[in-house]
Design an enzyme around this catalytic site. Structure first.
Site, PDB file in Angstrom:
ATOM      1  N   TYR A  28      56.762  79.154  66.845  1.00 41.53           N
ATOM      2  CA  TYR A  28      55.234  78.764  67.907  1.00 41.53           C
ATOM      3  C   TYR A  28      55.412  77.472  66.667  1.00 41.53           C
ATOM      4  O   TYR A  28      55.075  76.079  67.226  1.00 41.53           O
ATOM      5  CB  TYR A  28      54.065  79.476  67.871  1.00 41.53           C
ATOM      6  CG  TYR A  28      53.326  78.652  67.721  1.00 41.53           C
ATOM      7  CD1 TYR A  28      53.031  79.273  69.053  1.00 41.53           C
ATOM      8  CD2 TYR A  28      52.200  78.067  66.964  1.00 41.53           C
ATOM      9  CE1 TYR A  28      51.716  78.949  69.889  1.00 41.53           C
ATOM     10  CE2 TYR A  28      50.991  78.118  67.972  1.00 41.53           C
ATOM     11  CZ  TYR A  28      50.746  78.655  69.105  1.00 41.53           C
ATOM     12  OH  TYR A  28      50.123  77.413  69.841  1.00 41.53           O
ATOM     13  N   SER A  51      48.634  72.288  68.823  1.00 44.89           N
ATOM     14  CA  SER A  51      47.773  73.130  67.699  1.00 44.89           C
ATOM     15  C   SER A  51      47.457  72.986  66.502  1.00 44.89           C
ATOM     16  O   SER A  51      48.797  71.577  66.543  1.00 44.89           O
ATOM     17  CB  SER A  51      49.052  74.171  67.701  1.00 44.89           C
ATOM     18  OG  SER A  51      48.069  75.770  67.116  1.00 44.89           O
TER      19      SER A  51
HETATM   20  P1  NAD Z   1      46.613  81.436  77.945  1.00 42.42           P
HETATM   21  O1  NAD Z   1      47.649  82.311  77.706  1.00 42.42           O
HETATM   22  O2  NAD Z   1      45.055  82.106  78.384  1.00 42.42           O
HETATM   23  O3  NAD Z   1      47.350  80.477  78.763  1.00 42.42           O
HETATM   24  C1  NAD Z   1      48.889  80.473  79.041  1.00 42.42           C
HETATM   25  C2  NAD Z   1      48.832  79.833  80.472  1.00 42.42           C
HETATM   26  O4  NAD Z   1      50.362  79.062  80.705  1.00 42.42           O
HETATM   27  C3  NAD Z   1      49.518  80.834  81.354  1.00 42.42           C
HETATM   28  O5  NAD Z   1      48.445  80.553  82.502  1.00 42.42           O
HETATM   29  C4  NAD Z   1      50.238  81.190  81.505  1.00 42.42           C
HETATM   30  O6  NAD Z   1      50.399  82.111  82.770  1.00 42.42           O
HETATM   31  C5  NAD Z   1      51.099  79.921  81.064  1.00 42.42           C
HETATM   32  N1  NAD Z   1      52.092  80.365  81.462  1.00 42.42           N
HETATM   33  C6  NAD Z   1      53.405  80.904  80.089  1.00 42.42           C
HETATM   34  N2  NAD Z   1      54.372  80.898  79.985  1.00 42.42           N
HETATM   35  C7  NAD Z   1      54.721  80.160  81.324  1.00 42.42           C
HETATM   36  C8  NAD Z   1      55.789  79.587  82.197  1.00 42.42           C
HETATM   37  N3  NAD Z   1      56.871  80.372  81.187  1.00 42.42           N
HETATM   38  N4  NAD Z   1      55.456  79.490  83.417  1.00 42.42           N
HETATM   39  C9  NAD Z   1      54.551  79.059  83.431  1.00 42.42           C
HETATM   40  N5  NAD Z   1      53.240  79.150  83.052  1.00 42.42           N
HETATM   41  C10 NAD Z   1      53.964  79.771  82.005  1.00 42.42           C
HETATM   42  O7  NAD Z   1      46.819  80.527  76.776  1.00 42.42           O
HETATM   43  P2  NAD Z   1      45.934  79.700  76.156  1.00 42.42           P
HETATM   44  O8  NAD Z   1      45.365  80.133  74.614  1.00 42.42           O
HETATM   45  O9  NAD Z   1      44.694  78.622  76.674  1.00 42.42           O
HETATM   46  O10 NAD Z   1      46.915  78.149  75.811  1.00 42.42           O
HETATM   47  C11 NAD Z   1      47.477  77.388  76.087  1.00 42.42           C
HETATM   48  C12 NAD Z   1      47.867  76.214  75.475  1.00 42.42           C
HETATM   49  O11 NAD Z   1      47.115  76.232  73.956  1.00 42.42           O
HETATM   50  C13 NAD Z   1      49.090  77.372  74.211  1.00 42.42           C
HETATM   51  O12 NAD Z   1      50.190  75.060  74.739  1.00 42.42           O
HETATM   52  C14 NAD Z   1      48.508  77.855  73.213  1.00 42.42           C
HETATM   53  O13 NAD Z   1      49.750  77.496  72.183  1.00 42.42           O
HETATM   54  C15 NAD Z   1      47.968  76.524  72.666  1.00 42.42           C
HETATM   55  N6  NAD Z   1      46.557  76.955  71.485  1.00 42.42           N
HETATM   56  C16 NAD Z   1      46.468  77.600  72.241  1.00 42.42           C
HETATM   57  C17 NAD Z   1      45.476  78.383  70.688  1.00 42.42           C
HETATM   58  C18 NAD Z   1      44.300  79.382  70.513  1.00 42.42           C
HETATM   59  O14 NAD Z   1      43.683  79.525  70.168  1.00 42.42           O
HETATM   60  N7  NAD Z   1      43.886  80.038  72.185  1.00 42.42           N
HETATM   61  C19 NAD Z   1      44.932  77.040  69.660  1.00 42.42           C
HETATM   62  C20 NAD Z   1      45.810  76.012  69.630  1.00 42.42           C
HETATM   63  C21 NAD Z   1      46.815  76.138  70.221  1.00 42.42           C
END
Ligand code: NAD
Length: 260
Positions: A155, A142
């Site tokens: 985080y 991130s």
């Molecule tokens: P999201 O909530 O849509 O997806 C998260 C996924 O992780 C889901 O499939 C959920 O079931 C799974 N998950 C969570 N805890 C789990 C566990 N204990 N075991 C197995 N699966 C688990 O969120 P997203 O935004 O798609 O996030 C994906 C990645 O991208 C994350 O690491 C997040 O930190 C990173 N990220 C997101 C953003 C943003 O703005 N959305 C920005 C930077 C980084």
């Protein structure tokens, strides 16, 4: 481009992980999905990907809080589909509060999901990659792996740690055909961010779209969300031959957030 490759994407039942799984499948990779969700919905996603891209797609329900389940998932993926050669450590969770109010159990869960799970999956998948002399590890970090924001202690700490883990993995695998890189997105409008938009709308008594605009205004100079497809296409590139000398990098895709 990725025919005969097997990709394991953690947290791929929604958001960024699902888009990456779809994009890798579109390039011919077999996919092991992972993440929470309703059985019926996960089956629907699996069927749709198999039919659209003519590749095998399976799902493993490992809870990444438990290292033994991660081990079982990597072994099962390799037994069912073939050796895992592409590992995308994507799953992540968020919780916001000032440090002195931050619940200890939330700290532990965020560190376990966003950082330790990537270590365990890398630990378990690397032997398969080394045996084949080819591998791609992509850690979805991130902007918070590079800079901080208030109220996100766990985080930010986990994502900075993930960027560090990326560099060590890259050094230990350099020259072996295996690369490891981190992608550092800014705001992407997924479930994870939608919760933060809803909280902001509630606390400031404004509509969801105004809260989303305010979120962008504070941090992301482009004033536009990064899309899940943008991130997925960067992951595809990192799997290509053209990226074979890119390793240990933390690549931003953040509308200018970290340029400030
Ligand atoms: P999201 O909530 O849509 O997806 C998260 C996924 O992780 C889901 O499939 C959920 O079931 C799974 N998950 C969570 N805890 C789990 C566990 N204990 N075991 C197995 N699966 C688990 O969120 P997203 O935004 O798609 O996030 C994906 C990645 O991208 C994350 O690491 C997040 O930190 C990173 N990220 C997101 C953003 C943003 O703005 N959305 C920005 C930077 C980084």
């Amino acid at each position: 481009m990725l025919q005969d490759k097997v990709a394991l994407v953690t947290g791929s039942t929604s958001g960024i992980g699902l888009a990456i799984a779809r994009a890798l499948a579109a390039h011919g990779a077999c996919i092991m999905l992972n993440g929470f969700g309703e059985r019926g919905e996960i089956d629907r996603i699996r069927d749709e990907m198999e039919t659209t891209h003519n590749v095998r797609v399976m799902h493993h329900p490992a809870n990444l809080l438990h290292p033994n389940e991660i081990y079982e998932m990597v072994e099962w993926a390799s037994a069912q589909l073939g050796p895992v050669e592409i590992l995308v450590n994507n799953a992540g969770i968020q919780y916001t509060a000032p440090i002195d109010e931050f619940p200890r159990d939330k700290w532990d869960a965020i560190l376990a999901t966003n950082l330790s799970a990537a270590f365990h999956a890398t630990h378990d998948a690397l032997p398969f990659m080394k045996r084949n002399g080819w591998g791609r590890i992509i850690n979805i970090a991130s902007v918070h792996g590079l800079v901080a924001s208030v109220n996100k202690a766990a985080y930010v700490a986990a994502k900075h740690g993930l960027v560090g883990l990326t560099k060590v993995t890259a050094l230990e695998t350099a020259g072996s055909g295996i690369t490891c890189n981190a992608i550092c997105p800014g705001w992407v409008r997924t479930q994870l961010v939608e919760k933060q938009i809803e909280a902001r709308a509630l606390s400031s008594a404004m509509g969801l779209e105004d809260a989303a605009r305010q979120l962008l205004l504070e941090k992301q100079p482009s004033q536009q969300f990064v899309t899940v497809e943008h991130v997925a296409q960067l992951a595809v590139f990192l799997c290509s031959d053209a990226a074979s000398q890119m390793t240990g990098a933390a690549l931003t895709m953040d509308g200018g957030w970290t340029a400030q």
